[in-house]
Structures are given as C-alpha cells and as structure tokens.
Scaffold this motif. Structure first.
Motif, short mmCIF file in Angstrom:
data_model
loop_
_atom_site.label_atom_id
_atom_site.label_comp_id
_atom_site.label_asym_id
_atom_site.label_seq_id
_atom_site.Cartn_x
_atom_site.Cartn_y
_atom_site.Cartn_z
N CYS A 342 45.15 8.91 -5.19
CA CYS A 342 44.25 10.06 -5.60
C CYS A 342 44.79 11.49 -5.82
CB CYS A 342 42.83 10.35 -4.66
SG CYS A 342 41.62 11.44 -5.32
N LEU A 343 44.85 11.72 -7.21
CA LEU A 343 45.34 13.09 -7.67
C LEU A 343 44.55 14.29 -7.05
CD1 LEU A 343 47.05 14.78 -9.97
CD2 LEU A 343 45.23 14.32 -11.44
N GLY A 344 43.11 13.94 -7.07
CA GLY A 344 42.27 15.11 -6.82
C GLY A 344 41.78 15.05 -5.16
N GLN A 345 42.63 14.34 -4.43
CA GLN A 345 42.25 14.31 -2.98
C GLN A 345 42.21 15.81 -2.43
OE1 GLN A 345 45.63 12.82 -0.42
NE2 GLN A 345 46.34 12.18 -2.04
N MET A 346 42.88 16.75 -2.73
CA MET A 346 42.67 18.02 -2.14
C MET A 346 41.53 18.60 -2.62
SD MET A 346 44.86 17.96 0.18
CE MET A 346 44.41 19.52 0.66
N VAL A 347 41.05 18.51 -3.99
CA VAL A 347 39.93 18.97 -4.45
C VAL A 347 38.62 18.27 -3.65
CG1 VAL A 347 38.34 19.06 -6.46
CG2 VAL A 347 40.91 19.15 -6.86
N ALA A 348 38.77 17.03 -3.23
CA ALA A 348 37.56 16.13 -2.53
C ALA A 348 37.74 16.66 -1.19
CB ALA A 348 38.01 14.63 -2.63
N ARG A 349 38.68 16.85 -0.57
CA ARG A 349 38.74 17.45 0.83
C ARG A 349 38.11 18.88 1.06
NH1 ARG A 349 44.05 14.86 1.28
NH2 ARG A 349 43.92 13.08 2.46
N MET A 350 38.55 19.71 -0.15
CA MET A 350 38.18 21.23 0.09
C MET A 350 36.61 21.19 -0.24
SD MET A 350 41.06 23.70 -1.76
CE MET A 350 39.51 24.53 -2.17
N GLU A 351 36.00 20.55 -1.23
CA GLU A 351 34.63 20.35 -1.36
C GLU A 351 33.96 20.04 -0.16
OE1 GLU A 351 33.32 18.35 -4.81
OE2 GLU A 351 34.78 19.20 -6.19
N ALA A 352 34.44 18.81 0.23
CA ALA A 352 33.72 18.44 1.68
C ALA A 352 33.64 19.37 2.94
CB ALA A 352 34.33 17.20 2.05
N GLU A 353 35.03 20.20 2.86
CA GLU A 353 35.28 20.95 3.84
C GLU A 353 34.28 22.38 3.73
OE1 GLU A 353 39.38 22.21 4.39
OE2 GLU A 353 39.59 20.25 4.61
#
Ligand code: 4MI
Length: 393
Positions: A342-353
């Motif tokens: 996943c290219l957007g994995q840091m976006v996903a983690r940041m949204e969840a955090e």
C-alpha cells in the motif's frame, strides 16, 4: 494433487461472514483449488506473503481481480500501479512515493487532529448515532479530498466509486451490477476530477502533474495515477476506521487498556489492520508453471490470496481471532507485501490515529445500541451501519 475445496468466496453468505470460512481454506493445504471460480487460492500467512513477494511469477498486470486482462476486457483502463508490473510499475510507483511523502503528511497532521477532535467532541454524550456516516465516512471525507486537492462539489461520489472499484475485483455478480448502476454519475465525476484543471495547486493531484512536467510520466499517465488516489484512498480508510471502532466496541477491555495507556495507540491501529480484514482478498496471475509446497500451479492461473485469513493464521499468530492491542501485529499483510504494498499506508494510519486518538480522552465507553450491519462487497469487509453511543469520559 492440490486439494479442492467446495467454497465460493463470493457467495453472499460467505461475504457476510468471511472469517467463518478461513480455517477451512487454511487447513485444506498451502494451496487449494476452488472449482466454483476455477482459481487456486492461498490462505496461510507464509504462502500469501511469499506469493506477494514473488512479483515475477505472481503478476499483477493481468489484473488483481478475477478477470484475466490477457483475455477479458477490464471495466476501466488498468491502474498504472495496482494492475501493472515492473518496469512500468517501478517508474510510476517511484513518482507516487515522492508525492505521497511522510513530510507532506506531517505538515497536515495537526489540522487533521483538530478536525478529528472537533468531530468526536460533537458526538460524545448525544445518545445513539450511526458511527459509519457520522465518523468513519465523515472524517476521511473531511481530510483526504483536500490532501489530493479535489474540487469541492461532488465529493460524495467518492464512496460509490470505491464501492464499484472494489466489487469489480470479484465476479460479475449482483453486487457489482448494483454498484455499477448506482455509480454512473460517480464514474463521470471521478474521470473529470482527475484532470489537471480540476486539481488545486499544492495538492497531491497537482504534484503528480508536476512530475509529468518534469518528464517522469506522460500527462495521460498522470491523469490515471491521480485516479489511483481517488479509488484506493476513501472506501478503504472509511471501512478501516469503522472496523476499528467496531473492534473496540466488541472488546471493551481493549478500549479501557488503550485509555489507561494511550502510548499503545500505534500498536492498536496496527492490530485493527491485522484483525479487521478490511481488504479481504486480492488475486495474482501466474506467469509460468510454479510448484508450491510440492503442488503444481499451471501458467496463467488466477490465484486468490486471502490477506485477511493470513492475518489470522494460527501458524503465524497466537490466539489470532482475539483483538489484542498489546500484541506485535507488524508483519500482517493487511496492506499487502512487497513491491505493491500500500502506497497510502501512512495516510491510512494517520487517519485512524487521529480518530482513535480523539476518542481516547473523550469516550469512556463505546456502547453498541443495535447490531452493526455489513455492506456486502466482493473485496472489502465493509461496515454499513454501526449504531453506537459514546459515553462521555
Ligand atoms: C488496495 S486498494 C487499491 C489500490 C490501488 C488502486 C485501487 C485500489 C488503483 O486504482 O491504483
């Protein structure tokens, strides 16, 4: 001989409760054949990870859904990331990695946290509400389109578009037909929104076109790469956040543990990615005959990789069905593995955090006020409604 299993992973009853079928898939062998869809499948962590790693044998360019692009027409022009192999993939992925940088995410994090804080504060102590529209959809829609630089009007089309795209990785069943019917306007809106003149300066969309200006890709490729952000970036995080809230509602002891020690937040998010199974499956296609654990898969076979089953494989995780925020969940394949991870994995983690982080100081209890309902999808373990009450801290 590869074991056969009489299971159609796209049957509505299976999609409604996929985890109930994973043990049978894993236990049938390292590789199984599914006559119902004429495909091979892998559901154990070791084999799923190995197949994802071996991008030369398990290719993506023939599509990562059931359709084999070498003989079937894709529903839309193939993605230049997801549905492409090296060398083209490495060029497009390199360019997109530079756009989707951690530095540009760090810049927006304070603003995202303030938005999540305000959103959650408005929901606490107001009785029962549906956490899917009110939080799981509302938060990503309040930050992601701005990150890309999308125009203001029509952003509601992003979710129905994602629903079509993720259904389209499966068979042409009623789920796909219904999603297609509903998303005609959304498809047109997404196509327009990927054009240069519709992207705000400074956003990730405009930065992809800036890369085209530097000769890193053509303008036509830039348009299709922006489409990847719009396809992959919304339905996934919406359902990931919904699943995280659902997980904590079902495991209140884990919620109390996180509130007592907020430094567990990152670990908790990783555990929701392992346990939740938002992206259940992806296919690859074999580029040649291959032996897996002594069993032959012929060239040109579709291989269904059960990411969510791998993430709960007892051969890899202890007590895998329990949601345990103290466990070391890294190594899960919820974001895939290898060159396509996943290219957007840091976006996903940041949204969840941001969302969970906003809930920690404000929400003492997450009470389910009615049964959650699924929204069946050929790829996503999607949540449709999640009626909850946030008891104030
Ligand atoms: C894993 S979800 C996903 C990733 C990429 C694309 C779509 C969905 C795309 O269009 O590139």
């Amino acid at each position: 001989m590869v074991a056969s299993l009489d299971l159609n992973p796209f049957d509505l009853a299976v999609l409604a409760d996929p985890f109930a079928h994973h043990a049978a898939l894993r236990d049938a062998g390292p590789v199984v054949f599914l006559p119902s869809i004429d495909c091979f499948a892998m559901a154990r962590h070791a084999e799923v990870q190995a197949a994802l790693t071996d991008f030369e044998i398990y290719v993506s360019g023939r599509g990562v859904g059931l359709a084999d692009f070498s003989c079937e027409e894709p529903w839309r022009p193939p993605s230049l990331l997801l549905e492409t192999d090296p060398p083209v993939h490495d060029r497009t992925r390199g360019l997109m990695n530079r756009v989707a940088s951690l530095a540009s995410l760090r810049k927006v994090m304070p603003e995202w946290q303030a938005k999540a804080d305000a959103l959650v504060a408005g929901l606490v102590g107001h009785g029962s509400f549906d956490a899917v529209p009110a939080l799981a959809e509302a938060f990503p829609l309040s930050v992601f389109p701005d990150l890309i630089g999308l125009r203001e009007d029509g952003r509601e089309h992003l979710i129905p578009y994602g629903t079509v795209a993720f259904n389209a990785f499966g068979p042409r069943n009623a789920l796909l037909a219904e999603a297609m019917d509903r998303a005609q306007a959304a498809t047109a809106w997404v196509a327009e929104s990927c054009q240069r003149e519709n992207l705000r300066p400074g956003g990730w969309g405009a930065q992809v076109y800036a890369a085209a200006d530097r000769g890193e890709c053509s303008p036509a490729e830039a348009e299709r790469l922006v489409r990847s952000f719009l396809t992959a970036g919304v339905d996934t995080t919406v359902n990931g956040i919904g699943t995280a809230i659902h997980a904590f509602a079902q495991f209140p002891a884990e919620w109390h543990l996180l509130r007592a020690d907020p430094s567990l937040l990152k670990r908790a998010v990783e555990e929701t990615l392992r346990w939740g199974g938002t992206v259940q499956t992806f296919f690859r296609t074999t580029s040649r005959d291959v032996d897996v654990a002594g069993q032959r898969i012929p060239e040109g076979s579709k291989v269904l990789l059960f990411l969510a089953a791998a993430n709960r494989d007892p051969r890899r995780w202890s007590d895998p069905d329990s949601f345990d925020i103290t466990r070391q969940a890294s190594g899960h394949v919820g974001f895939g593995f290898g060159i396509h991870q996943c290219l957007g994995q840091m976006v996903a983690r940041m949204e969840a955090e941001a969302v969970i982080g906003a809930m920690i100081p404000r929400v003492a209890e997450i009470r389910e006020t009615a049964l959650a309902q699924r929204r069946l999808n050929n790829t996503l373990h999607a949540i449709g409604t999640l009626p909850v009450e946030f008891v104030p801290a």
